[in-house]
Every structure is written in structure tokens, then in C-alpha cells.
Motif scaffolding. Structure first.
Motif, PDB file in Angstrom:
ATOM      1  N   VAL A 100       0.861  -1.178   0.000  1.00 27.25           N
ATOM      2  CA  VAL A 100       0.000   0.000   0.000  1.00 27.25           C
ATOM      3  C   VAL A 100       0.896   1.225   0.000  1.00 27.25           C
ATOM      4  N   ILE A 101       0.821   2.035  -1.062  1.00 31.40           N
ATOM      5  CA  ILE A 101       1.634   3.245  -1.166  1.00 31.40           C
ATOM      6  C   ILE A 101       0.729   4.440  -0.917  1.00 31.40           C
ATOM      7  N   VAL A 102       0.928   5.080   0.221  1.00 30.78           N
ATOM      8  CA  VAL A 102       0.055   6.163   0.651  1.00 30.78           C
ATOM      9  C   VAL A 102       0.408   7.453  -0.093  1.00 30.78           C
ATOM     10  N   THR A 103      -0.596   8.168  -0.548  1.00 31.00           N
ATOM     11  CA  THR A 103      -0.352   9.429  -1.242  1.00 31.00           C
ATOM     12  C   THR A 103       0.379  10.412  -0.329  1.00 31.00           C
ATOM     13  N   ASP A 104       1.445  11.039  -0.859  1.00 30.33           N
ATOM     14  CA  ASP A 104       2.253  11.933  -0.024  1.00 30.33           C
ATOM     15  C   ASP A 104       2.785  13.150  -0.773  1.00 30.33           C
ATOM     16  N   ALA A 105       2.420  13.313  -2.039  1.00 28.41           N
ATOM     17  CA  ALA A 105       2.846  14.428  -2.899  1.00 28.41           C
ATOM     18  C   ALA A 105       4.280  14.307  -3.373  1.00 28.41           C
ATOM     19  N   CYS A 106       4.978  13.243  -2.983  1.00 27.97           N
ATOM     20  CA  CYS A 106       6.379  13.085  -3.369  1.00 27.97           C
ATOM     21  C   CYS A 106       6.500  12.338  -4.700  1.00 27.97           C
ATOM     22  N   ILE A 107       7.565  12.635  -5.405  1.00 28.95           N
ATOM     23  CA  ILE A 107       7.985  11.842  -6.550  1.00 28.95           C
ATOM     24  C   ILE A 107       9.291  11.167  -6.153  1.00 28.95           C
ATOM     25  N   ASP A 108       9.315   9.850  -6.209  1.00 31.48           N
ATOM     26  CA  ASP A 108      10.498   9.083  -5.816  1.00 31.48           C
ATOM     27  C   ASP A 108      11.326   8.705  -7.032  1.00 31.48           C
ATOM     28  N   LEU A 109      12.624   8.607  -6.830  1.00 31.08           N
ATOM     29  CA  LEU A 109      13.461   7.912  -7.808  1.00 31.08           C
ATOM     30  C   LEU A 109      13.535   6.474  -7.326  1.00 31.08           C
ATOM     31  N   VAL A 110      12.950   5.559  -8.086  1.00 30.88           N
ATOM     32  CA  VAL A 110      12.724   4.179  -7.670  1.00 30.88           C
ATOM     33  C   VAL A 110      13.645   3.237  -8.437  1.00 30.88           C
ATOM     34  N   VAL A 111      14.226   2.273  -7.721  1.00 28.69           N
ATOM     35  CA  VAL A 111      15.120   1.295  -8.328  1.00 28.69           C
ATOM     36  C   VAL A 111      14.569  -0.110  -8.114  1.00 28.69           C
ATOM     37  N   ASP A 112      14.304  -0.821  -9.205  1.00 30.77           N
ATOM     38  CA  ASP A 112      14.076  -2.262  -9.151  1.00 30.77           C
ATOM     39  C   ASP A 112      15.424  -2.891  -9.445  1.00 30.77           C
ATOM     40  N   PHE A 113      16.109  -3.325  -8.394  1.00 32.88           N
ATOM     41  CA  PHE A 113      17.502  -3.740  -8.545  1.00 32.88           C
ATOM     42  C   PHE A 113      17.628  -5.036  -9.335  1.00 32.88           C
ATOM     43  N   ASP A 114      16.688  -5.930  -9.162  1.00 34.77           N
ATOM     44  CA  ASP A 114      16.767  -7.218  -9.851  1.00 34.77           C
ATOM     45  C   ASP A 114      16.480  -7.080 -11.343  1.00 34.77           C
ATOM     46  N   GLY A 155      13.760   4.772 -12.330  1.00 35.55           N
ATOM     47  CA  GLY A 155      12.991   5.877 -12.881  1.00 35.55           C
ATOM     48  C   GLY A 155      12.196   6.603 -11.813  1.00 35.55           C
ATOM     49  N   PHE A 156      11.540   7.654 -12.225  1.00 38.78           N
ATOM     50  CA  PHE A 156      10.766   8.509 -11.318  1.00 38.78           C
ATOM     51  C   PHE A 156       9.298   8.109 -11.318  1.00 38.78           C
ATOM     52  N   SER A 157       8.694   8.177 -10.142  1.00 38.01           N
ATOM     53  CA  SER A 157       7.275   7.856 -10.055  1.00 38.01           C
ATOM     54  C   SER A 157       6.658   8.495  -8.820  1.00 38.01           C
ATOM     55  N   GLY A 158       5.468   9.037  -8.996  1.00 37.12           N
ATOM     56  CA  GLY A 158       4.681   9.571  -7.890  1.00 37.12           C
ATOM     57  C   GLY A 158       3.232   9.190  -8.088  1.00 37.12           C
ATOM     58  N   MET A 159       2.419   9.364  -7.042  1.00 35.99           N
ATOM     59  CA  MET A 159       1.012   8.970  -7.132  1.00 35.99           C
ATOM     60  C   MET A 159       0.129  10.039  -6.516  1.00 35.99           C
ATOM     61  N   ARG A 160      -0.889  10.436  -7.272  1.00 35.11           N
ATOM     62  CA  ARG A 160      -1.831  11.437  -6.769  1.00 35.11           C
ATOM     63  C   ARG A 160      -2.784  10.844  -5.750  1.00 35.11           C
ATOM     64  N   GLN A 161      -3.051   9.551  -5.863  1.00 32.41           N
ATOM     65  CA  GLN A 161      -3.952   8.872  -4.939  1.00 32.41           C
ATOM     66  C   GLN A 161      -3.262   7.625  -4.412  1.00 32.41           C
ATOM     67  N   THR A 162      -3.671   7.188  -3.241  1.00 33.92           N
ATOM     68  CA  THR A 162      -3.102   5.987  -2.645  1.00 33.92           C
ATOM     69  C   THR A 162      -3.302   4.785  -3.555  1.00 33.92           C
ATOM     70  N   MET A 209       3.803  11.875 -12.287  1.00 28.80           N
ATOM     71  CA  MET A 209       2.696  11.535 -11.406  1.00 28.80           C
ATOM     72  C   MET A 209       1.807  10.500 -12.095  1.00 28.80           C
ATOM     73  N   ASP A 210       1.499   9.425 -11.366  1.00 23.36           N
ATOM     74  CA  ASP A 210       0.706   8.323 -11.912  1.00 23.36           C
ATOM     75  C   ASP A 210       1.365   7.758 -13.164  1.00 23.36           C
ATOM     76  N   ASN A 211       2.674   7.728 -13.139  1.00 18.77           N
ATOM     77  CA  ASN A 211       3.439   7.308 -14.305  1.00 18.77           C
ATOM     78  C   ASN A 211       4.818   6.848 -13.837  1.00 18.77           C
TER      79      ASN A 211
END
Length: 259
Positions: free
Chosen positions: A52-66, A71-78, A112-114
Motif C-alpha cells: 500500500v503506497i500512501v499518497t504523499d505528494a512526493c515523486i520518488d526515484l525508484v530502483v528495481d535492482f533485480d 525511474g521517477f514515479s509519484g502517485m496522486r492517490q493511494t 505523477m501516476d506514471n
């Protein structure tokens, strides 16, 4: 300071049993990054886990190491149904709202949402992905964090990248207070907020209010916080609707998990 809360290990027992989730604050990068987080498997057996990823207005730089994806991703809604493998390893930088635009020059709406690959931004040329993914996880963590420390040493904070820290101190603000603060008309403010945050001023205020209430609940050492007295919710039903929308639980149900 604005420090939004993510509580996956509390909202999903399977997640907490299968995945070790942690956050760390790095002062040398704090002008850009709220915290660095990582997830590593606790078990060898693979299963599908829902986060569960709670909406927080942040855009993260996310790494799937495996999968060697960054890349960058944020969410407007949980997102209540973010599913991944329990044996996957990942890390990320939870950037302060406004930092994505400040670093890339791109509208925050694009992330955002992407999922926007790091290589699709100007920052991609400064991050050696081939070298990064050739490292061990712990070595990659050091490279990843140093990348932001280096960016922070060259970054000049602006009115937008520090705005959520200001709101955290003045969480009773309304939209008119924001317009006055920036000396914008409502229409100008709407455009600027979509560019810098990917969110409307109204949504920004909703998220900050909810995150304060969430912090009051999750950090209470004893007793029950008086959320209506300590936040700007209109009434009990408004508070409950917001919690159900953002986290899928009422405040009472969330407190029950902590007790």
C-alpha cells in the motif's frame, strides 16, 4: 519539516512477514531527499506481495535492482494494490515535493501516476546505470546516495522545494493563504502547482492535513490524539472519509493496529 508516512508493514501482514522495509535520513542530501528507503526479502520462497503506497505528494526515484530498472514515479492517490515479488530487492529516494521539477526541468505531471525512466531526463547522463547495476546491493546503495549528495551540494533551494516544510509548520492554511504567499492569482497558482508538484493547491492542502493526522495517530506514545482539535478537519465524518480515501481504514481501525 515535512516527513510523510508510509506504513506498508502495518497495513499488510504478508508484506511484513516477507519483506524488510526501512528508511534512513541522510542530512547531506536533505535539501533534496526526505529519506532513502529500501526493501529486501526476508524469505527465500517467492510469493506475490501487495504494498500500500500512501499518497504523499512526493515523486520518488525508484530502483528495481533485480530487473535493473530505475525511474521517477509519484502517485496522486493511494495505491492499495501495488503487487511485486517478495524476493525482489529495491531502493528509492523519496524526494521533497517540487524537487523533481527543480532537477529535471520537466513538469511534475510527467512523473505523477506514471513511471518515467531516469534516462529520459537530463539527470540520466550523470548516473552510470551500467556501473550501478554491476555493483552489489550495498555498494549500489552507496552510489545511489552519493548521487543525491552530489546533486544537493550544487542545488539552490527555491520557494517550491521548501514549500511543504513551510506548510508543515502552518498546516491551518487555506488556498487563499497560498495565493497570498506566492502573490499569485488562483489561476496562476494552479498552473504553477501543476508544474512543480503535479497537484492542485487544494490537493496539496488535503495531503498535508491527512499526513499530519496520520503522524499524530502513528506517533502517539499514549492516549488517543484529539484529531479534530489538532487538525483542520471540519467534523468527524470529514476526517473518516479522508482516512478511508487515503489509507482504506478509519482512524479507529488504524489505532487498533498500533495497540
Amino acid at each position: 519539516m515535512y516527513y510523510p508516512i508510509q506504513v506498508p508493514c502495518l497495513l499488510n501482514r504478508t508484506f511484513s512477514e516477507a519483506v524488510a522495509y526501512s528508511e534512513v535520513v541522510l542530512p547531506a542530501a536533505s535539501d533534496l531527499v526526505i529519506c532513502f528507503w529500501e526493501m529486501q526479502p526476508k524469505q527465500v520462497a517467492e510469493k506475490k506481495v501487495t504494498n500500500v503506497i500512501v499518497t504523499d505528494a512526493c515523486i520518488d526515484l525508484v530502483v528495481d535492482f533485480d530487473q535493473q530498472v530505475i525511474g521517477f514515479s509519484g502517485m496522486r492517490q493511494t495505491n492499495f494494490d501495488f503487487t511485486f515479488s517478495s524476493v525482489a530487492s529495491g531502493m528509492g529516494a523519496r524526494m521533497k515535493p517540487g524537487v523533481f521539477h527543480a532537477l529535471t526541468g520537466l513538469p511534475a505531471e510527467q512523473a505523477m501516476d506514471n513511471f518515467l525512466p531516469l534516462g529520459a531526463t537530463v539527470l540520466g547522463s550523470n548516473f552510470d546505470q551500467d556501473y550501478f547495476f554491476s555493483l552489489s546491493f550495498s555498494e549500489a546503495r552507496q552510489y545511489f546516495q552519493h548521487f543525491f549528495v552530489n546533486l544537493a551540494s550544487k542545488h539552490q533551494a527555491d520557494a517550491f522545494t521548501g514549500f511543504f516544510d513551510l506548510l508543515a509548520q502552518h498546516d491551518s492554511w487555506e488556498a487563499t493563504d497560498i495565493y497570498d504567499h506566492f502573490h499569485y492569482s488562483p489561476r496562476q497558482c494552479q498552473r504553477q502547482f501543476m508544474t512543480h508538484f503535479g497537484l492542485s493547491p487544494k490537493m496539496v492542502l488535503c495531503i498535508v492535513r491527512f499526513q499530519k493526522a496520520l503522524a499524530l495517530l502513528t506517533q502517539a506514545s499514549e492516549g488517543k490524539p484529539q484529531l479534530l482539535a489538532e487538525t483542520t478537519y471540519y467534523d468527524q465524518s470529514h476526517l473518516i472519509r479522508d482516512f478511508k480515501r487515503h489509507i482504506g481504514l478509519t482512524p479507529k481501525e488504524l489505532m487498533g493496529i498500533y495497540q
